[in-house]
Every structure is written in C-alpha cells, then in structure tokens.
Design an enzyme around this catalytic site. Structure first.
Site: not given
Ligand code: F6R
Length: 615
Positions: A2, A27, A77, A102-103, A487, A491, A494, A510, A610
C-alpha cells in the site's frame, strides 16, 4: 505494501496527492482514495476501485469536485477485505477523524470486538478501520491529535505507517510508523508524508526518514517529531539524489522494458568506485568490512523472490570460487523456524526495496538468536529499514525500479554479490591475485556483454509468439543456471500468468519429466561450462519426449539444433561470474514479450505489489 501520501500546503493538495499516488502504484493498485479537509471543516472523501486513474476520473465529476489544503491519500494492496469501494482507504470515524494505513494490525479482531461493544459501527472489512475508531476514542481524553494517535497506537500489535487528519485540528497532519516505511518531505510551500520519497519528488527533494516508532506533527510551516518514548527528537533532513525523470517512462512502453535496457548503465553505476584496474575495493562494504570478513567462517543468505534467486547464484560462487560455506533460505521460512546461527556467521540480506517485511524480520530474528553475528545487506534503497538495521551495507546503484517484476535490481544484486564473494575470498586468501584480476576483468566486460545480449530482442519477439496459448512452461539449467532458470520462471509466471517451473536439468528424471509433452515449452540455458555435456544429455531426454524447446547457449556450446528446438547463441567466452548475469537477459526479454503477446498489465501484474511490507 500500500502507498500513502499526505500533505499540508499553501495550495490545494489534490493534484499533489494524485501525482504521489501514481508514483506509488508499484506498492499496490487494487483501489485508491483520498480525503481533504474542506473549507467548511468537513472531511471530503473520494474512493475508487482499481488504479489511481479511476480515482482521478471520479474527481473530475461534478459530484466529486473537492479541494483542500490538507489531505491524505492511499493506494491499496488488499490484505483484509476484498478490493472494493468500502474497503478502500481513507477510513473515517464519526466524521471526526480520517486515516490511511500501510501495514497490518494483527490484533484488529480483539480491538474490533471491544470497539463494537462501545458502540462503534464498522463499514468495511479492513483491519484499518479499528485504527480510525481507536484514535476517535482516544481523542475524547486527549488535548491534541498527536496525543490521541500516540494513545491509540500503543494498543496496536503489528505494523503501521499512518497518516491522520481531523476537522477538530484543521491545521495538523499526524504521521507515524512502526514496521512500515514513511518519509516526511519538507517543502517550501508545505510539508508532506509518503511511503516512499519518489512520491514527493515533484514537490521537494528534502526528506526526513522517520525511525521505528516515531510520530510526527506536520503543519504548514513546521515538522515536530517525537520518538517512541514520547521525547521530542531532531531527525536529519537529507537531500535526495533522485530526480523526477528517473521515475518517468521516457520513450519506452513499459517500465519493465526501460529497466531491462537500463541494465548496462545500472551495472556500470554499481561497479563505479568499487573496483580498480585489477582489484575489488573491500572498503566498498564499509570501513569495518576487512576486519569482519577476516573472521567469517560461514555465510547465511536470506531474501525473498528475485532477491532470493540472486542469493542462490551467490551460494554457488561462495562455495565454488571463494571456498566459504554458504547457506541460503527464503526469509518467510527462516524467521519462524528457530534456526541455529553459529558464531563467525556473516548474515547477508538481499533486498531491492530494503522494506520487505519477511527479510527485515528475519534480520531482527537473527540478531536476537546470536548477537555475535555480523550483518550485511545488499540493497537498492539507501534509507531503508534493512540498511538501517545492518552493520555493513552495499548499495546497488540500479536507480529506481518501478516495474513490479524485478530486472535491473537482480543483475546489480549479482554484481554486488560477485564483489562480496571476491572481497571475502581475497581477505581469506582463498582467491589469489590472478583470480581477482580475472574476476575484475570479467565484471568490466559486463555492460558490453549485456548490450550484446539485448540485441537478441527481435529473435525473442518471434519466440514469444509461441507462448500465446500455452498455460505451462519449464525452465532448466545446471549449477548457477538452475538459479537463473528459477528467475526466468518467476518472471514468466508473474507477468504473463503462465504456470512456469524451474528444475535443475539433472533432476527432471526424478519426476517432472512425466509432465513433458508437446504442449509444454522447455527453456534451457546452456553455458559452455564443465556441466555442458551432462546438460546436452538432459536436453536429449527432454527432446525425445516431444517437447518444443528453446535453448539459450554460449556460442561455443554448439548445442545441436533439432526439429522443434531453437538454439539461440547469446554470447561467448563467459566466466563463472559473468555467465549467470548475461543469461538472465534473454529470459527477461522472453517474459516481457510473452506478457505483451498475452496482453497482461506488464508493470502492474494482478495480485502483486512491488514492495511487500506485509507478512
Ligand atoms: C519479482 C519480485 C519479487 C521481489 C521480492 C523481494 O520480480 O520483484 O519477487 O524480488 O518481493 O523484494 P525485495 O528485493 O524488495 O526485498
């Protein structure tokens, strides 16, 4: 998660609040809202489901034309209660007080029960509404709004960043934080609050970063801060180095695309002043780094999501190159499982935002378990909770990352980790001068190599079209490339919502090989390393099950192309450190273009945010 924005200004604050919210959409973006104090001293509120533009449109309608010089705003969020108008913030109690939050308030059910008994009516399913009622209740026995908020927050368990206004105190905005980020922007024509300085860059570059438990009273001309114990304190005002342009799209269609293409520069910036011609500067990790690195016996890495994947690559590097024992775990598990932390451990957290609740709590937990350990963070945000809680800090200089899917943060984290592994190996004499020089030379080649890999885009656009009707995909690699495959899969899932899994290529037999048929594309990464022949055999195993394959290879790997198998040479002559960084690039481009084909919201994928500042 948020995002919060608020302000007391000499002008109408609506446009400042809306602009700030848009900058905070990373956010969360399932609903938004704002409250301003109107001239007749009433709380005027507007809320809308979905992105901030919906709120902006609503505010243009005759019925919702509101203005005011003091106000608070929020982009949500959802945690408690579905995304809807009634659950959108700000929440109001009895026309007397309004709150953005926020929280998570963990004891909200207990508070709700007792507030109901006292006659408070609830109009939402959120945990936040108890905050509005609690402040209203304490206002009855308080002389100031600040005092009322102090009394109310003393009853909360959990995390909060709060903005509070009340018509009873028309010149005052109260802000407080515990476990969630909140900054104060000190402007010429007003004072402001936000979850992130980026929201306020159009109005100020001067910021105060509140400490845990701080509460601040903002008026048009003054900011007064008290610590958790209620003592008035001075917090430094810092000038932000960010500029507005860094957070705009420029000629790009999406932030993710812009950030993928910014990687050569982000890597250059992260290396700047951290290496010399032949050496890594250990002091880049802080003045105490050399002394600390000397006595370290093992490394424990903790992170989430993409940052975890970066840590996984580093585990291979630590053990393989620097011969230092290294464990890695996701923060959400580590913080709850009573781990053993031996003396001589370097506890490394990796976080783009520096505000990820799980990572921050894991760091706090680790310090409680063994106060003798040393802590180091790799982070992209200088004034974050994680950097403030760590003994040593290495800042990645990736610049603001706005796209929800992390790209340049990941590759710069890998660069930072490469510098860390090398610094520790050099200090402990497990890496000699010649090896150090070779690593430094490899790191210097990175911006050019990334540029070369980015040139594969046209070919990848064609490959992406094949994913249009796919619902699953598999990513495989061995060694560090297993982490890169993870990774790549993260990507893809998501931003394109295609189910994707990553496996070490040797593990398929396996179990997961049973999944493979022509409907599941397999993406493989084939660097020219000591496991290449083993990988080639794994690729044969996959191919004979009828899968459509895409292989990103080193030019010297010479993977034999077959029917329904595209082999894309990405680069050549990579070392153990450069290879995982370079093979990340085609996977980022692939997921970006698949998302375009699928027509998803690339920068704001559904259900995500994010910065994950909740559990
Ligand atoms: C994926 C992504 C998330 C963050 C994760 C940790 O693209 O961005 O998986 O990597 O939420 O976030 P940080 O790095 O800000 O602790």
């Amino acid at each position: 998660m948020c995002g919060i924005v608020g302000g007391v200004a000499s002008q109408d604050v609506i446009s400042i609040l809306l602009d700030g919210l848009k900058r905070l959409e990373y956010r969360g973006y399932d609903s938004s809202g704002l409250v301003v104090l109107a001239e007749n001293n009433s709380l005027n509120r507007a809320r809308a489901v979905g992105k901030v533009v919906n709120l902006e449109e609503k505010l243009k309608t005759k019925k919702n034309k509101i203005k005011g010089n003091i106000g608070i705003a929020h982009t949500r969020w959802a945690t408690h209660g579905e995304p809807s108008n009634r659950n959108a913030h700000p929440h109001i109690c009895n026309h007397s007080v309004s709150v953005v939050h926020n929280g998570i308030i963990e004891n909200y059910l207990d508070l709700k029960t007792s507030q109901k008994e006292q006659g408070y009516k609830f109009t939402s399913d959120t945990d936040t509404e108890v905050i509005a009622h609690a402040i209203h209740l304490s206002m009855q026995s308080s002389e100031t709004l600040l005092e009322a908020v102090q009394k109310a927050t003393a009853t909360f368990d959990g995390a909060y960043g709060l903005g509070v206004v009340s018509p009873k105190y028309p010149d005052t905005l109260i802000a407080t934080r515990k476990g969630s980020p909140l900054v104060i922007g000190v402007g010429k024509n007003g004072n402001y609050i936000a979850s992130d300085q980026m929201a306020l860059l159009p109005v100020t570059k001067e910021f105060i970063f509140l400490e845990e438990g701080d509460i601040a009273e903002l008026t048009l001309t003054k900011v007064t801060i008290y610590d958790e114990g209620g003592n008035q304190v001075e917090r430094p005002v810092k000038t932000s180095k960010l500029n507005k342009g860094q957070v705009s799209l420029g000629d790009y269609q999406h932030f993710m695309q812009k950030e993928i293409f910014e990687q050569p520069q982000a890597i250059r910036d992260t290396l700047e002043s951290r290496i010399t011609k032949e050496n890594v500067l250990i002091s880049a990790f802080g003045p105490k780094a050399q002394r600390i690195f000397k006595k370290i016996k093992q490394v424990q890495i903790i992170a989430c999501g993409t940052s975890y994947n970066a840590g996984l690559v580093a585990k291979y590097w630590f053990e393989d190159i620097a011969r230092i024992r290294c464990n890695i775990e996701v923060a959400s598990e580590y913080r709850y499982r009573h781990p053993i932390l031996l003396d001589g451990t370097l506890f490394v957290t990796i976080s783009q935002s520096g505000e990820t609740a799980d990572t921050l709590e894991a760091l706090k937990t680790a310090k409680k378990i063994n106060s003798k350990i040393n802590t180091l963070c790799i982070c992209n945000s200088a004034e974050s909770s994680i950097t403030r809680g760590s003994e040593l800090t290495f800042l990645t200089h990736a610049g603001p990352e706005i796209g929800v899917a992390s790209t340049k943060a990941f590759t710069t984290q890998l660069v930072a980790l490469a510098l860390l592994v090398t610094s520790m190996g050099v200090t402990q004499k497990t890496i000699n001068k010649k090896q150090e020089k070779a690593i430094v030379e490899g790191l210097k080649r990175l911006p050019g190599l990334v540029n070369k890999a980015l040139k594969q885009e046209d070919q990848i656009i064609e490959l992406a079209k094949r994913f249009k009707d796919k619902t699953s995909a598999l990513f495989v690699g061995r060694g560090t490339m297993h982490a890169i495959a993870m990774e790549g899969a993260l990507k893809l899932k998501e931003i394109s919502y295609i189910h994707a899994e990553a496996y070490p290529a040797g593990e398929l037999k396996h179990g997961p090989i049973a999944l493979i048929d022509e409907s599941i594309p397999v993406v493989a990464i084939a660097p020219n390393d000591e496991l290449l022949n083993k990988l080639k055999s794994n690729l044969q195993e996959i191919k004979s099950r009828g899968s459509q394959m895409i292989v990103f290879e080193d030019e010297d790997s010479h993977v034999k192309s077959m029917k329904a198998m595209d082999v894309i040479p990405v680069t050549s002559n990579l070392g153990r450190i450069t290879a995982p960084i370079i093979f990340t690039i085609p996977l980022q481009l692939l997921s970006y273009h698949v998302a375009l084909v699928k027509g998803t919201d690339v920068d704001k994928p559904r259900n995500l945010a994010k910065s994950v500042t909740v559990e």
